[in-house]
Design a protein around this motif. Structure first.
Motif, PDB file in Angstrom:
ATOM      1  N   SER A  19       0.862  -1.289   0.000  1.00  0.00           N
ATOM      2  CA  SER A  19       0.045  -0.056   0.165  1.00  0.00           C
ATOM      3  C   SER A  19       0.719   1.409   0.032  1.00  0.00           C
ATOM      4  O   SER A  19       0.746   2.152  -0.761  1.00  0.00           O
ATOM      5  CB  SER A  19      -0.834   0.125   1.110  1.00  0.00           C
ATOM      6  N   GLU A 112      -3.735   1.026   7.773  1.00  0.00           N
ATOM      7  CA  GLU A 112      -4.293   2.636   8.053  1.00  0.00           C
ATOM      8  C   GLU A 112      -2.966   2.847   8.920  1.00  0.00           C
ATOM      9  O   GLU A 112      -2.786   4.274   8.897  1.00  0.00           O
ATOM     10  CB  GLU A 112      -5.508   2.257   9.047  1.00  0.00           C
ATOM     11  N   GLU A 125      -4.995   0.839  -0.909  1.00  0.00           N
ATOM     12  CA  GLU A 125      -5.255  -0.548  -0.709  1.00  0.00           C
ATOM     13  C   GLU A 125      -3.784  -1.137  -1.183  1.00  0.00           C
ATOM     14  O   GLU A 125      -3.347  -0.792  -2.107  1.00  0.00           O
ATOM     15  CB  GLU A 125      -6.476  -0.999  -1.341  1.00  0.00           C
ATOM     16  N   GLY A 248      -8.738  -7.625  -5.482  1.00  0.00           N
ATOM     17  CA  GLY A 248      -9.889  -6.743  -5.596  1.00  0.00           C
ATOM     18  C   GLY A 248     -11.046  -7.717  -5.555  1.00  0.00           C
ATOM     19  O   GLY A 248     -12.298  -7.082  -5.819  1.00  0.00           O
ATOM     20  N   TYR A 266      -7.858  -6.074   3.682  1.00  0.00           N
ATOM     21  CA  TYR A 266      -7.968  -4.795   3.501  1.00  0.00           C
ATOM     22  C   TYR A 266      -8.371  -4.423   2.190  1.00  0.00           C
ATOM     23  O   TYR A 266      -7.353  -4.113   1.174  1.00  0.00           O
ATOM     24  CB  TYR A 266      -6.674  -4.129   3.915  1.00  0.00           C
ATOM     25  N   ALA A 267      -9.468  -4.617   1.958  1.00  0.00           N
ATOM     26  CA  ALA A 267     -10.085  -4.146   0.724  1.00  0.00           C
ATOM     27  C   ALA A 267     -11.388  -4.099   0.653  1.00  0.00           C
ATOM     28  O   ALA A 267     -12.301  -4.618   1.473  1.00  0.00           O
ATOM     29  CB  ALA A 267      -9.586  -5.495  -0.441  1.00  0.00           C
ATOM     30  N   LYS A 268     -12.189  -3.300  -0.490  1.00  0.00           N
ATOM     31  CA  LYS A 268     -13.662  -2.992  -0.557  1.00  0.00           C
ATOM     32  C   LYS A 268     -14.318  -4.312  -0.259  1.00  0.00           C
ATOM     33  O   LYS A 268     -15.181  -4.548   0.246  1.00  0.00           O
ATOM     34  CB  LYS A 268     -13.964  -2.609  -1.918  1.00  0.00           C
ATOM     35  N   TRP A 269     -13.707  -5.528  -0.798  1.00  0.00           N
ATOM     36  CA  TRP A 269     -14.607  -6.670  -0.945  1.00  0.00           C
ATOM     37  C   TRP A 269     -13.765  -8.030  -0.244  1.00  0.00           C
ATOM     38  O   TRP A 269     -14.110  -8.914  -0.139  1.00  0.00           O
ATOM     39  CB  TRP A 269     -14.540  -7.178  -2.214  1.00  0.00           C
ATOM     40  N   ARG A 271     -13.424  -9.293   3.711  1.00  0.00           N
ATOM     41  CA  ARG A 271     -14.447  -9.687   4.869  1.00  0.00           C
ATOM     42  C   ARG A 271     -13.338 -10.409   5.797  1.00  0.00           C
ATOM     43  O   ARG A 271     -13.013 -11.724   5.319  1.00  0.00           O
ATOM     44  CB  ARG A 271     -15.595 -10.108   4.456  1.00  0.00           C
ATOM     45  N   ASP A 314     -23.740  -9.296  -2.606  1.00  0.00           N
ATOM     46  CA  ASP A 314     -23.410  -7.780  -2.719  1.00  0.00           C
ATOM     47  C   ASP A 314     -22.466  -7.274  -3.847  1.00  0.00           C
ATOM     48  O   ASP A 314     -22.666  -6.441  -4.589  1.00  0.00           O
ATOM     49  CB  ASP A 314     -23.117  -7.298  -1.225  1.00  0.00           C
ATOM     50  N   TYR A 315     -21.410  -8.297  -4.023  1.00  0.00           N
ATOM     51  CA  TYR A 315     -20.715  -8.067  -5.117  1.00  0.00           C
ATOM     52  C   TYR A 315     -21.314  -8.157  -6.417  1.00  0.00           C
ATOM     53  O   TYR A 315     -21.017  -7.165  -7.198  1.00  0.00           O
ATOM     54  CB  TYR A 315     -19.556  -8.907  -5.103  1.00  0.00           C
ATOM     55  N   GLU A 318     -23.679  -5.032  -7.121  1.00  0.00           N
ATOM     56  CA  GLU A 318     -22.746  -3.763  -7.433  1.00  0.00           C
ATOM     57  C   GLU A 318     -22.188  -3.984  -8.984  1.00  0.00           C
ATOM     58  O   GLU A 318     -22.189  -2.933  -9.784  1.00  0.00           O
ATOM     59  CB  GLU A 318     -21.833  -3.513  -6.654  1.00  0.00           C
TER      60      GLU A 318
END
Length: 323
Positions: A19, A112, A125, A248, A266-269, A271, A314-315, A318
């Motif tokens: 990152s 972070e 990311e 991703g 650590y990514a949008k998708w 969990r 959810d993926y 979108e």
């Protein structure tokens, strides 16, 4: 402009550190990059844009690896020196800007914390660059049909954070079942060379013509290229899980005796699905600090399957909305 980037021995931490590297590569187009890291992590940096050199730093007695590094880089001017291992090296090299990580901040995710170190918000990311040769190899390894691809990381570098093989097998079967979230998916199983034996029950649970396995038999960037083709990754907390998140694509990381607040995908998708027991409760109730027991038994299959189904739903919503 030249960057010296000193990062981890461990694969997972090295992936998270991309990152920071991504920030500099994207902020300063054409920057020349030298990476210093452990041998296990070194392959993931081979396709970094502007890469001049990778210096492998296997640990040596009395800090000999730091002396070796100093000799390798001391006679060149560095515009930016980033040391994520908190050594004194950055301060004894000729350079303009120095960025040194001096310890972990347990109030935030590691990515972070790294973003705060370089003054960037929001945190970039992690990202792992690959080359066309890795794309071609992935295309050769994986099926060419339209079936979905489920990638599974059933192993880890410590047995304590390894979910039981029979639970992985049941999860795979339920996702692949008729009407399942990944009906008739091809399964790619990944892990380190020494982790294949422990993964045998998972491998054997999948029909031979519906599975591929990579346990150290391919370059890590080929594994990365395969992860970029995945519909879903499910695996224990490991370096491969962080690579999957960096693709991703939807990634489920399984957590128990490690802290998801620091190391979740650590990514949008990405969990994290953790045991019903907290990290602290697991550590308090293990038989001993040296135990070789699985500490993931309070994570039920239903919880993982449900999380995977929700994430995929959810993926897809979108993707359909933007597609």
């Amino acid at each position: 402009m030249r960057l010296l980037f000193i990062t981890s021995n461990r694969l997972g931490d090295a992936v998270l550190s991309t990152s920071v590297l991504r920030h500099y590569v994207e902020t300063y187009p054409g920057i020349k990059v030298t990476v210093a890291c452990g041998p296990v992590a070194a392959p993931i940096f081979e396709a970094v844009p502007g890469l001049e050199r990778i210096i492998e730093m296997p640990k040596q007695k009395r800090g000999g690896h730091w002396w070796k590094l100093w000799k390798s880089v001391a006679f060149r001017w560095w515009d930016i020196i980033v040391d994520l291992r908190g050594s004194a090296t950055a301060y004894v090299l000729p350079g303009w800007k120095r960025v040194v990580l001096k310890g972990n901040d347990d109030s935030v995710h590691r990515v972070e914390q790294l973003a705060r170190l370089i003054g960037v918000d929001p945190a970039p990311e992690p990202f792992v660059w690959i080359g066309p040769e890795h794309e071609r190899r992935a295309a050769k390894i994986l099926p060419t049909d339209e079936r979905p691809l489920l990638v599974v990381g059933p192993s880890a570098n410590w047995i304590g954070k390894t979910w039981r093989p029979e639970r992985f097998a049941e999860t795979i079967a339920r996702l692949r079942a008729v009407g399942g979230a990944l009906e008739d998916a091809h399964v790619l199983l990944v892990g380190a060379p020494n982790e294949r034996e422990a993964s045998e029950p998972v491998i054997a649970s999948i029909p031979e013509n519906r599975r591929t396995e990579i346990f150290g038999s391919e370059h890590l960037l080929t594994v990365m290229a395969c992860l970029r083709r995945a519909d879903l990754y499910v695996g224990n907390d490991s370096g491969l899980m962080h690579m999957a998140a960096a693709s991703g694509n939807p990634t489920i990381g399984l957590f128990g005796p490690s802290r998801d607040e620091h190391y979740r995908p650590y990514a949008k998708w990405g969990r994290a699905v953790r045991t019903d027991w907290s990290y602290d409760k697991i550590i308090e109730n293990r038989s001993s600090p040296l135990s070789k027991e699985i500490l993931m038994d309070t994570l039920p299959v239903d919880k993982v399957v449900s999380a995977a189904e929700t994430l995929l739903r959810d993926y897809r919503i979108e993707e359909k909305h933007h597609g």
